[in-house]
Scaffold this motif. Sequence first.
Motif, short mmCIF file in Angstrom:
data_model
loop_
_atom_site.label_atom_id
_atom_site.label_comp_id
_atom_site.label_asym_id
_atom_site.label_seq_id
_atom_site.Cartn_x
_atom_site.Cartn_y
_atom_site.Cartn_z
N GLN A 205 0.83 -1.20 0.00
CA GLN A 205 0.00 0.00 0.00
C GLN A 205 0.86 1.25 0.00
O GLN A 205 0.59 2.21 -0.74
N SER A 206 1.90 1.25 0.80
CA SER A 206 2.79 2.41 0.86
C SER A 206 3.48 2.64 -0.48
O SER A 206 3.65 3.79 -0.92
N ALA A 211 4.09 5.64 -5.50
CA ALA A 211 4.13 5.62 -6.96
C ALA A 211 3.14 6.62 -7.55
O ALA A 211 3.44 7.32 -8.52
N ALA A 212 1.95 6.70 -6.94
CA ALA A 212 0.95 7.65 -7.42
C ALA A 212 1.40 9.09 -7.20
O ALA A 212 1.20 9.96 -8.07
N HIS A 213 2.02 9.35 -6.07
CA HIS A 213 2.52 10.70 -5.78
C HIS A 213 3.56 11.11 -6.82
O HIS A 213 3.50 12.21 -7.39
N GLY A 218 4.98 14.19 -12.01
CA GLY A 218 5.86 14.12 -13.18
C GLY A 218 7.22 13.54 -12.92
O GLY A 218 8.16 13.79 -13.68
N ASP A 219 7.36 12.74 -11.86
CA ASP A 219 8.66 12.16 -11.51
C ASP A 219 8.52 10.65 -11.45
O ASP A 219 8.67 10.04 -10.40
N SER A 220 8.22 10.04 -12.61
CA SER A 220 7.93 8.61 -12.62
C SER A 220 8.31 8.01 -13.97
O SER A 220 8.12 8.63 -15.02
N PRO A 221 8.80 6.76 -13.96
CA PRO A 221 9.10 6.07 -15.22
C PRO A 221 7.86 5.43 -15.84
O PRO A 221 7.95 4.87 -16.94
#
Length: 305
Positions: A205-206, A211-213, A218-221
């Motif tokens: 869950q964490s 990952a959603a945050h 805009g900081d995600s692969p």
Amino acid sequence: MSHSPLLNLPGPPAELLDDIDAQLGQVRTFVREFDPELVVIFAPDHYNGFFYKLMPPFCIGAAASGVGDYGSHRGALQVPADIANECAAAVLDAGVDVAISASMEVDHGTVQPLETLFGDATARPVIPIFINSVATPLGPLARARALGAAVGKYLDSLEQRVLVIGSGGLSHDPPVPTLATAPPTALERIVHGAPMSAEARQARQSAVIAAAHDFAHGDSPLRPLNPDFDHAFLELLDTNRLTETDGWTNSWIAAEAGNSAHEIRTWVAAFGALSAAGAYQTLQRYYRPAPELIAGFAIRTAVSA
């Protein structure tokens, strides 16, 4: 309707949740006025009830229990076994291969819509129909429509008010483990269904919240959402052109809208079922690209014309 574990977790902004809840309120009114005697829900699974040790493309549950992931209902659902088995027989007679489960386990993909619409996942008799939308290799999208059509033909023979639900996100590409990328612990889970400890569930869950945050900022692969894909898909549904999705390849869907966009299979099956009774009309139309949920989030209500 779309689903998301993040609707049950901290993180999404109040404005987004309020907007979605207002739309879901309209759906609840629609359902309450229709007053279904039976619910049939097409839904995926996220390695909570179905695993690579035996992964059917489709499965009809004659008995089912929620696993309780992300705070959703845990325990038995109210499944009419006689109708579920008759439905499975009718689908097989129609030439669509489907598995049968007398002990299906379902996750938030099935349970969240039931809780959202009825307040209690056990409020109405329900037949859960699993559509594999995660574990590759996947069958052609056209087979999901054929499954829906076969189910719809059977449901049309019942003298009951039946609510058909398709539960899935549109464009989205969340961090889901695969056979090629999963570390040993995750591999044990997605292949053999190794049980998750309370600590492991909390850690997952964490990780989803984090990952959603990152994705929303805009900081995600992760692959971006694709509203153009989502609108094009919804337009086909709204204009009774469901058969045009038969030509969509799995590789094209993944490239355009992310690996989990294959959950549109549940929508295709649901509208395929409705189409078995003839033309239909969509009523409520809602769509919002929601990076905070890592999903293109959509709602449609529809009735036979």
